[in-house]
Design an enzyme around this catalytic site. Structure first.
Site, PDB file in Angstrom:
ATOM      1  N   ASN A 150      13.760 -10.266  -1.660  1.00  0.00           N
ATOM      2  CA  ASN A 150      15.222 -10.429  -1.758  1.00  0.00           C
ATOM      3  C   ASN A 150      15.885 -10.828  -0.437  1.00  0.00           C
ATOM      4  OD1 ASN A 150      14.631  -7.812  -0.858  1.00  0.00           O
ATOM      5  ND2 ASN A 150      16.627  -7.078  -1.478  1.00  0.00           N
ATOM      6  N   GLY A 226       9.882  -2.366  -1.194  1.00  0.00           N
ATOM      7  CA  GLY A 226       9.751  -3.005  -2.496  1.00  0.00           C
ATOM      8  C   GLY A 226      10.181  -2.047  -3.593  1.00  0.00           C
ATOM      9  N   THR A 228      10.158   0.823  -6.636  1.00  0.00           N
ATOM     10  CA  THR A 228       9.701   2.219  -6.674  1.00  0.00           C
ATOM     11  C   THR A 228       8.343   2.350  -7.373  1.00  0.00           C
ATOM     12  OG1 THR A 228      11.927   3.102  -6.478  1.00  0.00           O
ATOM     13  CG2 THR A 228      10.318   4.522  -7.561  1.00  0.00           C
ATOM     14  N   ALA A 229       8.108   1.572  -8.430  1.00  0.00           N
ATOM     15  CA  ALA A 229       6.819   1.665  -9.138  1.00  0.00           C
ATOM     16  C   ALA A 229       5.683   1.228  -8.215  1.00  0.00           C
ATOM     17  CB  ALA A 229       6.855   0.808 -10.397  1.00  0.00           C
ATOM     18  N   GLU A 248      10.241   2.124   1.573  1.00  0.00           N
ATOM     19  CA  GLU A 248      11.663   1.808   1.346  1.00  0.00           C
ATOM     20  C   GLU A 248      11.738   1.214  -0.046  1.00  0.00           C
ATOM     21  OE1 GLU A 248      13.960   2.686   3.276  1.00  0.00           O
ATOM     22  OE2 GLU A 248      12.864   3.128   5.105  1.00  0.00           O
ATOM     23  N   GLU A 461      13.193   3.803   8.545  1.00  0.00           N
ATOM     24  CA  GLU A 461      12.983   2.649   9.413  1.00  0.00           C
ATOM     25  C   GLU A 461      14.242   2.479  10.250  1.00  0.00           C
ATOM     26  OE1 GLU A 461      11.447  -0.647   7.143  1.00  0.00           O
ATOM     27  OE2 GLU A 461       9.588   0.454   6.863  1.00  0.00           O
TER      28      GLU A 461
HETATM   29  P1  NDP Z   1       7.676  -5.268  -5.478  1.00  0.00           P
HETATM   30  O1  NDP Z   1       7.428  -3.824  -5.361  1.00  0.00           O
HETATM   31  O2  NDP Z   1       7.274  -5.963  -6.722  1.00  0.00           O
HETATM   32  O3  NDP Z   1       6.939  -6.057  -4.299  1.00  0.00           O
HETATM   33  C1  NDP Z   1       7.131  -5.757  -2.929  1.00  0.00           C
HETATM   34  C2  NDP Z   1       5.934  -6.273  -2.167  1.00  0.00           C
HETATM   35  O4  NDP Z   1       4.784  -5.519  -2.528  1.00  0.00           O
HETATM   36  C3  NDP Z   1       5.582  -7.725  -2.456  1.00  0.00           C
HETATM   37  O5  NDP Z   1       5.096  -8.334  -1.289  1.00  0.00           O
HETATM   38  C4  NDP Z   1       4.512  -7.575  -3.484  1.00  0.00           C
HETATM   39  O6  NDP Z   1       3.700  -8.705  -3.613  1.00  0.00           O
HETATM   40  C5  NDP Z   1       3.758  -6.380  -2.944  1.00  0.00           C
HETATM   41  N1  NDP Z   1       2.918  -5.690  -3.911  1.00  0.00           N
HETATM   42  C6  NDP Z   1       2.993  -5.718  -5.269  1.00  0.00           C
HETATM   43  N2  NDP Z   1       2.012  -4.955  -5.793  1.00  0.00           N
HETATM   44  C7  NDP Z   1       1.325  -4.417  -4.764  1.00  0.00           C
HETATM   45  C8  NDP Z   1       0.203  -3.539  -4.673  1.00  0.00           C
HETATM   46  N3  NDP Z   1      -0.407  -3.065  -5.739  1.00  0.00           N
HETATM   47  N4  NDP Z   1      -0.219  -3.183  -3.448  1.00  0.00           N
HETATM   48  C9  NDP Z   1       0.388  -3.654  -2.346  1.00  0.00           C
HETATM   49  N5  NDP Z   1       1.431  -4.505  -2.377  1.00  0.00           N
HETATM   50  C10 NDP Z   1       1.901  -4.874  -3.558  1.00  0.00           C
HETATM   51  O7  NDP Z   1       9.210  -5.491  -5.161  1.00  0.00           O
HETATM   52  P2  NDP Z   1      10.022  -6.829  -5.256  1.00  0.00           P
HETATM   53  O8  NDP Z   1       9.385  -7.856  -4.377  1.00  0.00           O
HETATM   54  O9  NDP Z   1      10.271  -7.138  -6.689  1.00  0.00           O
HETATM   55  O10 NDP Z   1      11.397  -6.403  -4.542  1.00  0.00           O
HETATM   56  C11 NDP Z   1      12.458  -5.834  -5.194  1.00  0.00           C
HETATM   57  C12 NDP Z   1      12.470  -4.320  -4.983  1.00  0.00           C
HETATM   58  O11 NDP Z   1      12.518  -4.024  -3.619  1.00  0.00           O
HETATM   59  C13 NDP Z   1      13.693  -3.657  -5.596  1.00  0.00           C
HETATM   60  O12 NDP Z   1      13.287  -2.493  -6.245  1.00  0.00           O
HETATM   61  C14 NDP Z   1      14.545  -3.312  -4.388  1.00  0.00           C
HETATM   62  O13 NDP Z   1      15.413  -2.231  -4.578  1.00  0.00           O
HETATM   63  C15 NDP Z   1      13.494  -3.006  -3.379  1.00  0.00           C
HETATM   64  N6  NDP Z   1      14.046  -3.121  -2.043  1.00  0.00           N
HETATM   65  C16 NDP Z   1      14.228  -1.989  -1.309  1.00  0.00           C
HETATM   66  C17 NDP Z   1      14.793  -2.053  -0.049  1.00  0.00           C
HETATM   67  C18 NDP Z   1      14.974  -0.839   0.784  1.00  0.00           C
HETATM   68  O14 NDP Z   1      15.180  -0.986   1.984  1.00  0.00           O
HETATM   69  N7  NDP Z   1      14.901   0.364   0.250  1.00  0.00           N
HETATM   70  C19 NDP Z   1      15.240  -3.336   0.523  1.00  0.00           C
HETATM   71  C20 NDP Z   1      15.000  -4.439  -0.339  1.00  0.00           C
HETATM   72  C21 NDP Z   1      14.417  -4.342  -1.574  1.00  0.00           C
HETATM   73  P3  NDP Z   1       4.027  -9.782  -4.778  1.00  0.00           P
HETATM   74  O15 NDP Z   1       5.309 -10.409  -4.395  1.00  0.00           O
HETATM   75  O16 NDP Z   1       2.893 -10.689  -4.736  1.00  0.00           O
HETATM   76  O17 NDP Z   1       4.101  -8.999  -6.050  1.00  0.00           O
END
Ligand code: NDP
Length: 480
Positions: A150, A226, A228-229, A248, A461
């Site tokens: 994002n 990323g 929560t799941a 985060e 962070e």
């Molecule tokens: P995801 O959790 O889908 O992905 C985040 C990252 O993790 C991506 O690089 C993804 O790769 C990677 N990833 C996915 N599966 C795995 C795994 N099994 N092991 C290790 N890494 C993995 O999140 P999104 O990219 O969809 O981002 C949106 C989410 O992020 C929202 O829930 C948002 O609230 C949260 N977010 C939180 C922030 C905070 O500071 N608290 C700030 C910004 C966003 P790939 O792209 O290839 O799936």
């Protein structure tokens, strides 16, 4: 068509598998570049490079490490237009947003940690004539950094900069959905003369590359932003390996508006906190609670302003709403609007896909939506949608507003609008969230710790806390 490369051991290299993934431009719906479909073999190469660079980097005087970071910051600033264009094309966000928020903040992250490390102090405790205790902060080793799509470069640099400043070397994975600015960052690091292996960027899928980083037995620290799941899965892998972990995660942030607020300021800021970046900022206020006395007025004004938001070509200066990041994400958002209707919500405006003309005909554009009439505890009001969708709900008392605000499993951020100083402090004290913004949104002094509570994450962070996170405290006690 451009094929991006991994950045490993100071060089741009093709993935071991020699296979690539399509990279879509969200505003056209077309593939516009290819990214390495890397796997655990590339992560291993990146780890080996980071490992061999660690000793020298961690012993490099902090003044010298600082210079590298400041050079990277300056090069980001120099390449602002190019980076902003790449981020807008990759992510679908308005170019103006990328130019004024994302890319300047990425430069600021490197600048902040390039200077913060010079002032990172350790403590000493004297045991009155018996002994002196002091704490050494030693870099943890090879850090694994994983970031979402994002705010691609903003969040990527938010992890990498403190890790490098602290003396760690890094294996990093940007989201495969928005890889372009991370790729350009590799070119910038080469231009900045960053020593080989200090930062390694491996592109590819979370399930392959992300997982290989998280489960790598010799990477002792994971900094993840990323969903929560995904965070839950990462914790389940990393915790039994006793890794240092910063998570985060998602949010479902309340925006609480009292009748005594500065109405015009509240309204214009609420437009941003609802729909900036198509609502795809983890800190957006997606649940708006409005004191009943001004609810009708707010509803009328807010819906009118929302309908007037210009949706379109992200490169056009007038555009306020660009494309959402991907087709699956657009479908997820639309499915939540269907759910909102089933749960009894009324869609006051928006909520449909917008079919623009010409090259944007297949882009992932959505009308921003305002929904009312939902109970605070229904799924639409409890689950993260992460798109241009907000719910509005009236309240009568402070207690009721607080109860609804605190009712989700998340606790990332919150927004509060009131001129009553005592109430502002009381509410701030009682809201379950890592951040409380009073009469503002997204303002941040980078020295403050950042992060959520409950299912929004663990660890902090930002600030000096991040430097602490990337270092291991060692207490030394010397007998006098
Ligand atoms: P995801 O959790 O889908 O992905 C985040 C990252 O993790 C991506 O690089 C993804 O790769 C990677 N990833 C996915 N599966 C795995 C795994 N099994 N092991 C290790 N890494 C993995 O999140 P999104 O990219 O969809 O981002 C949106 C989410 O992020 C929202 O829930 C948002 O609230 C949260 N977010 C939180 C922030 C905070 O500071 N608290 C700030 C910004 C966003 P790939 O792209 O290839 O799936």
């Amino acid at each position: 068509m451009q094929h991006l490369k991994n950045y490993i051991n100071g060089e741009l290299i093709v993935p071991v598998s020699a296979s690539y993934l399509d990279n879509y431009c969200p505003s056209t719906g077309k593939v516009y570049s290819h990214i390495p479909d890397s796997d655990e073999r590339d992560v291993e190469l990146a780890y080996a490079a980071a490992k061999s660079a660690f000793e020298s980097w961690s012993l490099t005087p902090k003044e010298k490490r600082s210079q590298y970071l400041l050079r990277i910051a300056a090069l980001i600033e120099k390449n602002l237009d190019r980076l902003a264009l790449a981020e807008s094309t990759d992510n679908g966000k308005p170019l103006k947003l990328a130019k004024t928020i994302d890319i300047p903040r990425a430069a600021a992250n490197f600048h902040f940690y390039g200077t913060a490390i010079l002032h990172h102090a350790s403590t000493a405790h004297s045991m009155e004539g018996t002994a002196i205790n002091y704490t050494l902060h030693q870099p943890v080793g090879v850090a694994g950094c994983i970031s979402p799509w994002n705010l691609p470069l903003y969040l990527f640099s938010w992890k990498i900069a403190p890790a490098l400043a602290a003396g760690c070397t890094v294996v990093a994975k940007p989201s495969e959905i928005t890889p372009m600015t991370a790729f350009l960052l590799s070119e910038i690091c080469i231009e900045a003369g960053l020593p080989a292996g200090v930062l390694n960027i491996v592109h590819g899928l979370g399930a392959k590359v992300g997982n290989a980083i998280v489960s790598h037995k010799d990477i002792p620290l994971i900094s993840f932003t990323g969903g929560t799941a995904t965070g839950k899965h990462i914790a389940s892998v990393a915790a039994p390996m006793f890794k240092k972990l910063s998570l985060e995660l998602g949010g479902k942030n309340p925006n609480i508006i009292f009748a005594d607020c500065d109405y015009e300021k509240m309204l214009s800021t609420t437009m941003l906190s609802s729909f900036a970046n198509q609502g795809q900022i983890c800190l957006c206020g997606s649940r708006i609670f409005v004191e009943r006395k001004i609810y009708d007025k707010f509803r009328t004004d807010f819906v009118k302003k929302t309908k007037a938001l210009v949706i379109g070509d992200p490169l056009n200066e007038k555009t306020k709403i660009g494309a959402v990041v991907s087709k699956p994400h657009m479908e997820k958002i639309l499915s939540y609007l269907e759910l909102a209707k089933k749960e009894g919500g009324a869609i006051l405006c928006g909520g449909k896909q917008v079919h623009l003309s010409g090259e944007f005909a297949d882009g992932y554009f959505l009308e921003p939506a305002v929904v009312e009439g939902l109970s605070f505890d229904c799924r639409t009001n409890q689950e993260e949608i992460f798109g241009p969708v907000v719910t509005i709900t009236p309240f009568d008392t402070e207690e009721e507003a607080l109860m609804m605000a605190n009712s989700t499993m998340y606790g990332l951020a919150s927004i509060l609008w009131t001129q009553d100083l005592t109430r502002a402090h009381r509410m701030a004290n009682n809201i379950h969230a890592g951040i409380v913004w009073i009469n503002c949104w997204l303002l941040r002094d980078l020295r403050t710790p950042f992060g959520g509570v409950k299912a929004s994450g663990v660890g902090r962070e930002g600030g000096f806390e991040a430097l602490d996170f990337f270092t291991e405290p060692k207490n030394v006690c010397i007998k006098l």
